[in-house]
Write an enzyme that holds these catalytic residues in place. Structure first.
Site, PDB file in Angstrom:
ATOM      1  N   LYS A 228     -19.452  12.766  40.862  1.00 21.64           N
ATOM      2  CA  LYS A 228     -18.228  13.479  41.263  1.00 21.64           C
ATOM      3  C   LYS A 228     -18.264  14.840  40.568  1.00 21.64           C
ATOM      4  CE  LYS A 228     -13.263  13.447  41.656  1.00 21.64           C
ATOM      5  NZ  LYS A 228     -13.253  14.913  41.502  1.00 21.64           N
ATOM      6  N   GLU A 276     -19.714  20.596  47.575  1.00 19.96           N
ATOM      7  CA  GLU A 276     -18.995  21.092  46.409  1.00 19.96           C
ATOM      8  C   GLU A 276     -19.628  22.403  45.968  1.00 19.96           C
ATOM      9  OE1 GLU A 276     -15.791  19.810  43.709  1.00 19.96           O
ATOM     10  OE2 GLU A 276     -16.641  18.899  45.508  1.00 19.96           O
ATOM     11  N   LYS A 399     -13.116   7.403  44.315  1.00 27.53           N
ATOM     12  CA  LYS A 399     -13.541   8.227  43.178  1.00 27.53           C
ATOM     13  C   LYS A 399     -13.340   7.401  41.904  1.00 27.53           C
ATOM     14  CE  LYS A 399      -9.158  10.789  43.553  1.00 27.53           C
ATOM     15  NZ  LYS A 399      -8.547  12.136  43.696  1.00 27.53           N
TER      16      LYS A 399
END
Length: 541
Positions: A228, A276, A399
């Site tokens: 993450k 990302e 997550k």
């Protein structure tokens, strides 16, 4: 405006999702089209530029109510909300107005940049034609503090009920950089303009926090695990005649990352990638603080381009060759993404977010514990058979974040909250010890129950040492456990430190101020964030 005020009252008067959806759907069926358009814009965060400052509103409202400035400020400190204070202190209106929400919004937009006397006259005239409820909403629209307790997903569902269109279709049409000034309700909802669709992103798929043990997810072989990353979620779009980078907040950020323009020559047209954006240093992401220097700038100087070069870590392929892949299983989308990225020059602007080995939940737990050493916040777990859904859909994407950092600190300042918590002290400033001194280092306003806030409010009123407007300095006695996601150096703060997402984890009524943490504790954590702390081997975790 009366119709919009009735909608607000209906939404504010219930916590039931079905009732809110029904009220919104009825409004979208019956309201004038311009009002529907502005309501969609406001509920999706598209607020116009402010035409009036809070200071001007205070002065004009105090004058209209014939109140000295100090008395208006005292009223404001009690209510804790500027829009509500103004609505309460103004004299009754002398005339009625049938002006719509759209009319008021057009008038506010037209005031931007006008001389102060002209803006004041327009605001006073509007106040004089509105009742208390409409005034309150009008003031919220002026200040940009408008909230209706409605998510964009709920709004889209209500719009689907009102129009008969599919939610997924509407969710996609509402994306992008449209404004009420540049489109109409009929164009936005009723047609799919190819020119507008060229740069338009897809609604982002979101993950839910993993709260249960991961073993509850079943066979780990059914899941894709990734780091993450701590960056900016974005969609990179390359379609015929369009190249754009969108953030999850629907901000067009192409100009803030000009280096990505080279990808227009490398990616085939009809490509949309979800990933990302991170600041990249060598072979690992840089701290988010380095990337943050580029956020909010209209142009990025060469110095920042060199200090915080950007890279997109791709983890999903949403469109390939113009074909929408969102309904295909993640495993297929991932395989195609790997082929696409693998054909690009290595070490470039676009990289693949690596898939982590999934040999078992215990092994993944060990990897998660090492996330900070990889400049990550934890793990993402995605079901390989999942489609790319709209918004947050529990069950397929999770997550699994690291536990936050925590320190014990003492409250030294308190300020009243806003809205329904305007009569409670909920916004606190905290300090840690530095020898015999207390050094402020963080502010927080969330994490406690209403009952705890009420008890703390009673304590604040009895233990105030000084008052600075709405802020009270209190006896340094109440200790709290403060949780936060990250820490960085900050020359702007007396402590030299700034925290990321601080919040109150719990009220430590079992501790005294002598037991709080020190500034040295924070400096050790800061050193670890800079890379001086290395993760332990799995068997030592």
């Amino acid at each position: 405006m009366n119709r919009f005020a009735r909608l607000f009252a209906a939404l504010d008067g219930t916590t039931k999702t079905t009732a809110k959806t029904a009220a919104l759907a009825a409004y979208f069926r019956d309201a004038p089209e311009e009002d529907r358009l502005w309501t969609i814009a406001l509920l999706s965060g598209r607020r116009p530029k402010r035409a009036v400052t809070a200071t001007e509103l205070r002065e004009w409202a105090a004058g209209a109510a014939d109140l000295p400035h100090w008395l208006f400020e005292e009223a404001y400190s009690v209510t804790g909300d500027l829009a509500e204070t103004i609505a309460l202190v103004l004299p009754p209106p002398t005339r009625d107005s049938a002006e719509t929400l759209g009319g008021h919004m057009r008038a506010l937009v037209a005031l931007v940049g006008r001389p102060a006397p002209q803006r004041q006259a327009a605001i006073l005239a509007a106040w004089d034609s509105l009742g208390p409820d409409e005034r309150f909403l009008f003031n919220k629209l002026i200040t940009g503090g408008f909230r209706m307790g409605v998510s964009q997903g709920l709004m889209t569902r209500a719009l689907a009920q009102a129009t008969g269109l599919e939610e997924a279709t509407l969710a996609h049409r509402l994306m992008g950089d449209w404004t009420p000034a540049g489109t109409s309700y009929a164009t936005l909802i009723g047609s799919d303009d190819p020119a507008a669709a060229g740069r338009r992103p897809y609604p982002f798929a979101l993950a839910s926090p993993l709260e249960d043990p991961p073993e509850a997810l079943g066979d780990p072989a059914d899941w894709l695990a990734e780091w993450k990353w701590d960056g900016i979620r974005g969609q990179l779009i390359h379609r015929p005649g369009a190249f754009a980078l969108w953030s999850r907040g629907e901000d067009l950020i192409t100009d803030r990352f000009p280096e990505f323009a080279l990808l227009a020559n490398l990616l085939p047209p009809g490509t949309v990638i979800d990933g990302e954006v991170v600041a990249w240093g060598g072979d690992t992401p840089l701290p988010f603080a380095d990337l943050q220097k580029r956020i909010g700038r209209k142009s990025v100087p060469k110095r920042l381009l060199a200090e915080a070069p950007a890279r997109l870590l791709a983890y999903d392929l949403l469109e390939e060759g113009g074909q929408d892949l969102r309904s295909a299983p993640l495993g297929l989308r991932r395989a195609r993404l790997e082929q696409l990225v693998g054909a690009l020059p290595a070490g470039g602007l676009l990289g693949l977010s690596p898939a982590l080995p999934v040999t078992g939940w215990a092994a993944l737990a060990s990897l998660r514990a090492m996330a900070r050493g990889a400049a990550a916040e934890g793990l993402m777990l995605k079901r390989l058979s999942s489609a790319y859904h709209v918004g947050r859909k529990r069950g397929d994407w999770w997550k699994w974040k690291l536990d936050p950092f925590t320190v014990d600190a003492v409250m030294i300042y308190a300020q009243a909250g806003h809205g329904r918590r305007a009569t409670l002290y909920t916004d606190f400033t905290f300090a840690v010890r530095d020898g015999d001194d207390l050094v402020p280092f963080a502010k927080a306003y969330s994490g406690l129950t209403d009952d705890e806030f009420r008890r703390i409010t009673d304590w604040v009123r009895r233990h105030t040492l000084e008052r600075f407007g709405p802020v009270r300095r209190v006896v340094p006695e109440l200790v709290f456990e403060i949780a936060f996601e990250g820490i960085q150096a900050s020359p702007r703060h007396r402590s030299g430190i700034a925290l990321r997402f601080p919040r109150m984890l719990r009220w430590r009524q079992d501790k005294t101020v002598a037991e709080i943490d020190t500034i040295q504790t924070l400096r050790v954590l800061l050193a670890g964030q800079r890379g001086f702390c290395t993760p332990a081997p799995p068997e030592e975790i």
